[in-house]
Design a protein around this motif. Structure first.
Motif, PDB file in Angstrom:
ATOM      1  N   PHE A  90       0.830  -1.207   0.000  1.00 54.60           N
ATOM      2  CA  PHE A  90       0.000   0.000   0.000  1.00 54.60           C
ATOM      3  C   PHE A  90       0.866   1.259   0.000  1.00 54.60           C
ATOM      4  O   PHE A  90       0.589   2.227  -0.725  1.00 54.60           O
ATOM      5  CB  PHE A  90      -0.920  -0.005   1.219  1.00 54.60           C
ATOM      6  CG  PHE A  90      -1.715   1.255   1.399  1.00 54.60           C
ATOM      7  CD1 PHE A  90      -2.819   1.512   0.601  1.00 54.60           C
ATOM      8  CD2 PHE A  90      -1.357   2.187   2.360  1.00 54.60           C
ATOM      9  CE1 PHE A  90      -3.557   2.690   0.754  1.00 54.60           C
ATOM     10  CE2 PHE A  90      -2.078   3.354   2.532  1.00 54.60           C
ATOM     11  CZ  PHE A  90      -3.184   3.603   1.727  1.00 54.60           C
ATOM     12  N   LEU A  91       1.933   1.254   0.785  1.00 52.57           N
ATOM     13  CA  LEU A  91       2.822   2.413   0.860  1.00 52.57           C
ATOM     14  C   LEU A  91       3.495   2.669  -0.472  1.00 52.57           C
ATOM     15  O   LEU A  91       3.642   3.825  -0.908  1.00 52.57           O
ATOM     16  CB  LEU A  91       3.866   2.181   1.951  1.00 52.57           C
ATOM     17  CG  LEU A  91       4.793   3.345   2.289  1.00 52.57           C
ATOM     18  CD1 LEU A  91       3.997   4.544   2.769  1.00 52.57           C
ATOM     19  CD2 LEU A  91       5.805   2.922   3.362  1.00 52.57           C
TER      20      LEU A  91
ATOM     21  N   TYR B 154      13.967   5.288   1.137  1.00 54.57           N
ATOM     22  CA  TYR B 154      14.606   4.749   2.342  1.00 54.57           C
ATOM     23  C   TYR B 154      14.574   5.760   3.484  1.00 54.57           C
ATOM     24  O   TYR B 154      14.371   5.386   4.653  1.00 54.57           O
ATOM     25  CB  TYR B 154      16.055   4.363   2.029  1.00 54.57           C
ATOM     26  CG  TYR B 154      16.195   3.195   1.079  1.00 54.57           C
ATOM     27  CD1 TYR B 154      15.161   2.273   0.911  1.00 54.57           C
ATOM     28  CD2 TYR B 154      17.357   2.998   0.337  1.00 54.57           C
ATOM     29  CE1 TYR B 154      15.286   1.201   0.037  1.00 54.57           C
ATOM     30  CE2 TYR B 154      17.501   1.921  -0.528  1.00 54.57           C
ATOM     31  CZ  TYR B 154      16.450   1.041  -0.685  1.00 54.57           C
ATOM     32  OH  TYR B 154      16.577  -0.028  -1.535  1.00 54.57           O
ATOM     33  N   TRP B 155      14.785   7.046   3.155  1.00 57.78           N
ATOM     34  CA  TRP B 155      14.679   8.070   4.195  1.00 57.78           C
ATOM     35  C   TRP B 155      13.258   8.128   4.755  1.00 57.78           C
ATOM     36  O   TRP B 155      13.063   8.318   5.965  1.00 57.78           O
ATOM     37  CB  TRP B 155      15.067   9.449   3.640  1.00 57.78           C
ATOM     38  CG  TRP B 155      16.537   9.665   3.448  1.00 57.78           C
ATOM     39  CD1 TRP B 155      17.194   9.872   2.268  1.00 57.78           C
ATOM     40  CD2 TRP B 155      17.553   9.685   4.469  1.00 57.78           C
ATOM     41  NE1 TRP B 155      18.540  10.010   2.485  1.00 57.78           N
ATOM     42  CE2 TRP B 155      18.794   9.913   3.826  1.00 57.78           C
ATOM     43  CE3 TRP B 155      17.535   9.526   5.845  1.00 57.78           C
ATOM     44  CZ2 TRP B 155      19.990   9.991   4.528  1.00 57.78           C
ATOM     45  CZ3 TRP B 155      18.735   9.605   6.545  1.00 57.78           C
ATOM     46  CH2 TRP B 155      19.941   9.831   5.895  1.00 57.78           C
ATOM     47  N   LEU B 156      12.276   7.957   3.877  1.00 56.26           N
ATOM     48  CA  LEU B 156      10.882   7.950   4.335  1.00 56.26           C
ATOM     49  C   LEU B 156      10.626   6.778   5.274  1.00 56.26           C
ATOM     50  O   LEU B 156       9.994   6.945   6.334  1.00 56.26           O
ATOM     51  CB  LEU B 156       9.942   7.867   3.122  1.00 56.26           C
ATOM     52  CG  LEU B 156       8.442   7.728   3.437  1.00 56.26           C
ATOM     53  CD1 LEU B 156       7.937   8.957   4.180  1.00 56.26           C
ATOM     54  CD2 LEU B 156       7.641   7.496   2.160  1.00 56.26           C
ATOM     55  N   LEU B 157      11.117   5.589   4.916  1.00 58.64           N
ATOM     56  CA  LEU B 157      10.937   4.428   5.777  1.00 58.64           C
ATOM     57  C   LEU B 157      11.647   4.612   7.117  1.00 58.64           C
ATOM     58  O   LEU B 157      11.113   4.224   8.164  1.00 58.64           O
ATOM     59  CB  LEU B 157      11.462   3.169   5.084  1.00 58.64           C
ATOM     60  CG  LEU B 157      10.689   2.673   3.861  1.00 58.64           C
ATOM     61  CD1 LEU B 157      11.338   1.399   3.322  1.00 58.64           C
ATOM     62  CD2 LEU B 157       9.228   2.422   4.193  1.00 58.64           C
ATOM     63  N   ALA B 158      12.843   5.187   7.096  1.00 61.77           N
ATOM     64  CA  ALA B 158      13.571   5.435   8.342  1.00 61.77           C
ATOM     65  C   ALA B 158      12.797   6.396   9.235  1.00 61.77           C
ATOM     66  O   ALA B 158      12.721   6.210  10.459  1.00 61.77           O
ATOM     67  CB  ALA B 158      14.962   5.987   8.033  1.00 61.77           C
ATOM     68  N   THR B 159      12.196   7.429   8.628  1.00 63.73           N
ATOM     69  CA  THR B 159      11.418   8.394   9.401  1.00 63.73           C
ATOM     70  C   THR B 159      10.173   7.747  10.001  1.00 63.73           C
ATOM     71  O   THR B 159       9.862   7.945  11.190  1.00 63.73           O
ATOM     72  CB  THR B 159      11.011   9.574   8.505  1.00 63.73           C
ATOM     73  OG1 THR B 159      12.186  10.181   7.962  1.00 63.73           O
ATOM     74  CG2 THR B 159      10.235  10.609   9.311  1.00 63.73           C
ATOM     75  N   LEU B 160       9.456   6.984   9.188  1.00 62.22           N
ATOM     76  CA  LEU B 160       8.239   6.342   9.670  1.00 62.22           C
ATOM     77  C   LEU B 160       8.542   5.319  10.762  1.00 62.22           C
ATOM     78  O   LEU B 160       7.799   5.207  11.748  1.00 62.22           O
ATOM     79  CB  LEU B 160       7.501   5.672   8.507  1.00 62.22           C
ATOM     80  CG  LEU B 160       6.902   6.604   7.455  1.00 62.22           C
ATOM     81  CD1 LEU B 160       6.278   5.805   6.316  1.00 62.22           C
ATOM     82  CD2 LEU B 160       5.855   7.522   8.088  1.00 62.22           C
ATOM     83  N   CYS B 161       9.629   4.576  10.596  1.00 58.00           N
ATOM     84  CA  CYS B 161       9.996   3.597  11.613  1.00 58.00           C
ATOM     85  C   CYS B 161      10.463   4.290  12.888  1.00 58.00           C
ATOM     86  O   CYS B 161      10.203   3.808  13.997  1.00 58.00           O
ATOM     87  CB  CYS B 161      11.087   2.659  11.093  1.00 58.00           C
ATOM     88  SG  CYS B 161      11.354   1.207  12.137  1.00 58.00           S
ATOM     89  N   GLY B 162      11.158   5.424  12.748  1.00 52.16           N
ATOM     90  CA  GLY B 162      11.553   6.200  13.922  1.00 52.16           C
ATOM     91  C   GLY B 162      10.343   6.712  14.686  1.00 52.16           C
ATOM     92  O   GLY B 162      10.309   6.682  15.924  1.00 52.16           O
ATOM     93  N   LEU B 163       9.323   7.172  13.945  1.00 55.66           N
ATOM     94  CA  LEU B 163       8.085   7.619  14.583  1.00 55.66           C
ATOM     95  C   LEU B 163       7.389   6.445  15.271  1.00 55.66           C
ATOM     96  O   LEU B 163       6.873   6.583  16.395  1.00 55.66           O
ATOM     97  CB  LEU B 163       7.165   8.246  13.536  1.00 55.66           C
ATOM     98  CG  LEU B 163       5.796   8.737  14.021  1.00 55.66           C
ATOM     99  CD1 LEU B 163       5.949   9.814  15.086  1.00 55.66           C
ATOM    100  CD2 LEU B 163       4.955   9.252  12.858  1.00 55.66           C
ATOM    101  N   SER B 164       7.380   5.296  14.618  1.00 59.28           N
ATOM    102  CA  SER B 164       6.777   4.103  15.223  1.00 59.28           C
ATOM    103  C   SER B 164       7.515   3.705  16.495  1.00 59.28           C
ATOM    104  O   SER B 164       6.903   3.266  17.474  1.00 59.28           O
ATOM    105  CB  SER B 164       6.786   2.937  14.229  1.00 59.28           C
ATOM    106  OG  SER B 164       5.974   3.214  13.114  1.00 59.28           O
ATOM    107  N   LEU B 165       8.848   3.859  16.495  1.00 57.84           N
ATOM    108  CA  LEU B 165       9.640   3.535  17.673  1.00 57.84           C
ATOM    109  C   LEU B 165       9.268   4.437  18.845  1.00 57.84           C
ATOM    110  O   LEU B 165       9.146   3.976  19.993  1.00 57.84           O
ATOM    111  CB  LEU B 165      11.128   3.669  17.357  1.00 57.84           C
ATOM    112  CG  LEU B 165      12.107   3.427  18.513  1.00 57.84           C
ATOM    113  CD1 LEU B 165      11.944   2.022  19.070  1.00 57.84           C
ATOM    114  CD2 LEU B 165      13.551   3.649  18.040  1.00 57.84           C
TER     115      LEU B 165
END
Length: 533
Positions: free
Chosen positions: A477-478, A508-519
């Motif tokens: 979906f993403l 990849y920067w977007l995924l890192a940001t989203l995963c950081g927010l999830s963390l």
């Protein structure tokens, strides 16, 4: 009451045997899944996009089904019975898949077996695995764990048996997966698909035989009440909890004193009325446990949700990481490295580094935290999520470097699609994902199993595996959203087929940001969860 041997030696034998059986199952599954795209394109004559969609959808279904099958297994069946039944369905699916290869090999180019038969065989594999994997892991954990009806509110620092079990279990899973990817891919490409699918089917049959032979040494913790009462079903638990929320004035009896008081007031009572009151009291107790269990399971959902981005990141190695590798220098002398083989770096790093977790990391953590386990399970998962963010940052930086070198080569007049950058620059991001896997995946297995109520342990394991199923759909979906958002005004999207125009670094920067927010949200969820307990 537990049945079977209870000595430490017997327990070790039983769970080690079950861990080995799980490794055999992973060998069979990875032997099919790792190279299924090639079979769909080369043998079934599907397009690359269609084959990729089928594989992604099948993997998502495979990881989602345990969440649907586990409540039924918890409510109506013993774990042992669920394992034997599911493994048979699993074997039938593998045998049906092998039959498609047999017919295709004997009648090349014919369509005697329709595609629907192939898809049905894959669905049977998913259905069998839906009951097999969570039940087998929960049954294995039963060999070493003495749990209570509801999770304890205190951190268990007396024994690390459970943690050792999940680490050993995951070691067996990784070993089986590694052998399945390396050995079966070679056999399928060299000796054909009949043998390539038949070996996983035979492996599954062997695992069923070994599992049956180990019956005398297993510990059976399924009580009679758990196997006969369908009230343990999670759907009924949520329904009972919702009813309590909508009708707060309706309270359930909590103690036997209320019934005893009724007996004194209505005395003398006939035997039939006493039996009715006793049955009513038993049902009230059951409903009280249902509501309590539903609260425990529902409190796991926020943490489960925050782990989805971790699962999304693990969808990158077989897709975009591989696409990166295809444009980089892959030669070692005359040998050309297939980009997909770098995925084995994740499994190898897990196998090599996992023993260091107990021997090096835990002693250091014990000195810092003064806890017997070093760190809690929730902290372990959080560290893994943080490492996955670092892996995506490194992947983005390598991609930026690859684009810069490619741009310089084009400005110099080169028309080569291969960038003058070694594929081994991708190794750090693969290894970091492997290390994060050691922390998060093993922690997830222990967390969801430990926190699930006693009569919902299979559901707890299913919650763990369903993270990857939902995560695969979230990843798809993403990608669709990003593709639409970045391809406006005729410009190529971040996922352009021309890797020189693609901007995977931004993704990849977007995924890192989203995963950081999830963390961050995960840390808040864990704090709320522990305080609530």
């Amino acid at each position: 009451m537990a049945r079977g041997h209870t000595t430490t030696q017997s327990l070790n034998k039983s769970w080690i045997l079950l861990a080995a059986i799980s490794g055999i199952e992973r060998f069979a599954f990875k032997g099919v899944a790792s190279n299924l795209v090639t079979y769909l394109t080369d043998v079934m004559n599907l397009t690359n996009s269609s084959a990729a969609k089928i594989v992604n959808s099948w993997c998502g279904l495979t990881y989602i089904l345990p969440l649907l099958v586990a409540p039924v297994a918890d409510a109506y069946y013993r774990k042992y019975s669920t394992i034997t039944t599911s493994s048979f369905v699993y074997l039938v699916g593998l045998a049906a898949l092998t039959s498609t290869a047999v017919v295709r090999s004997r009648h090349e180019g014919s369509k005697r077996i329709p595609s629907s038969f192939l898809f049905s065989s894959l669905c049977l594999i998913s259905l069998g695995q839906g009951g097999y994997n969570p039940s087998l892991q929960a049954f294995g954990a039963d060999q070493v764990d003495d749990d209570e009806e509801l999770p304890s509110s205190k951190e268990d620092n007396k024994s690390n048996k459970k943690t050792v079990f999940f680490q050993g279990w995951y070691f067996g899973v990784c070993s089986g997966s590694l052998l399945g990817v390396i050995i079966m891919s070679y056999i399928q490409d060299t000796f054909g698909w009949v043998l390539g699918f038949a070996i996983p089917a035979v492996s599954m049959a062997v695992s069923m035989l070994v599992f049956s032979c180990g019956s005398p040494i297993y510990v059976y913790k399924d009580s009679e009440s758990e196997t006969k009462k369908p009230s343990n079903n999670i759907v009924q638990s949520i329904k009972a909890y919702a009813s309590k929320c909508f009708y707060p004035k309706i309270t359930l009896p909590k103690e036997e004193s209320e019934v005893e008081e009724m007996e004194l007031q209505e005395k003398p009572l006939c035997r039939e009325n006493k039996e009715n009151l006793r049955e009513l009291n038993d049902n009230s107790k059951s409903n009280t446990v249902i509501v309590a269990n539903s609260k425990v399971v529902l409190r796991l959902i926020p943490i489960w949700t925050m782990l989805l981005m971790f699962a999304v990141i693990f969808q990158q190695p077989p897709t975009f990481f591989t696409k990166q590798g295809m444009t980089m220098k892959r030669n070692i002398g005359e040998i050309k490295i297939p980009p997909a083989t770098l995925q084995s770096a994740i499994t190898l790093s897990i196998i090599v580094l996992m023993p260091m977790y107990d021997r090096i990391f835990i002693p250091i953590a014990q000195l810092i935290t003064h806890q017997d386990k070093g760190i809690s399970v929730t902290q372990r998962m959080g560290i893994g999520m943080a490492l996955s963010v670092v892996a995506m940052v490194i992947a983005a930086m390598v991609e930026v470097k690859r684009l810069e070198i490619g741009r310089e080569m084009r400005e110099a007049g080169s028309r080569s699609e291969t960038v003058n950058l070694s594929i081994f620059w991708l190794i750090p991001q693969y290894v970091l994902l492997g290390v994060s896997d050691i922390f998060t995946v093993v922690g997830m297995q222990e967390f969801f199993y430990s926190e699930a109520p006693k009569n919902m342990k299979t559901l707890g394991i299913a919650l763990n595996t369903s993270v990857y199923g939902v995560g695969s759909f979230v990843s798809a979906f993403l990608i669709s959203v990003v593709e639409v958002a970045t391809s406006s005004k005729g410009k190529p999207s971040w996922f352009s087929d021309d890797m020189n125009e693609a901007r995977l670094d931004k993704y990849y920067w977007l995924l890192a940001t989203l995963c950081g927010l999830s963390l961050f949200l995960y840390a808040l969820s864990c704090k709320y969860y522990l305080n609530k307990k």
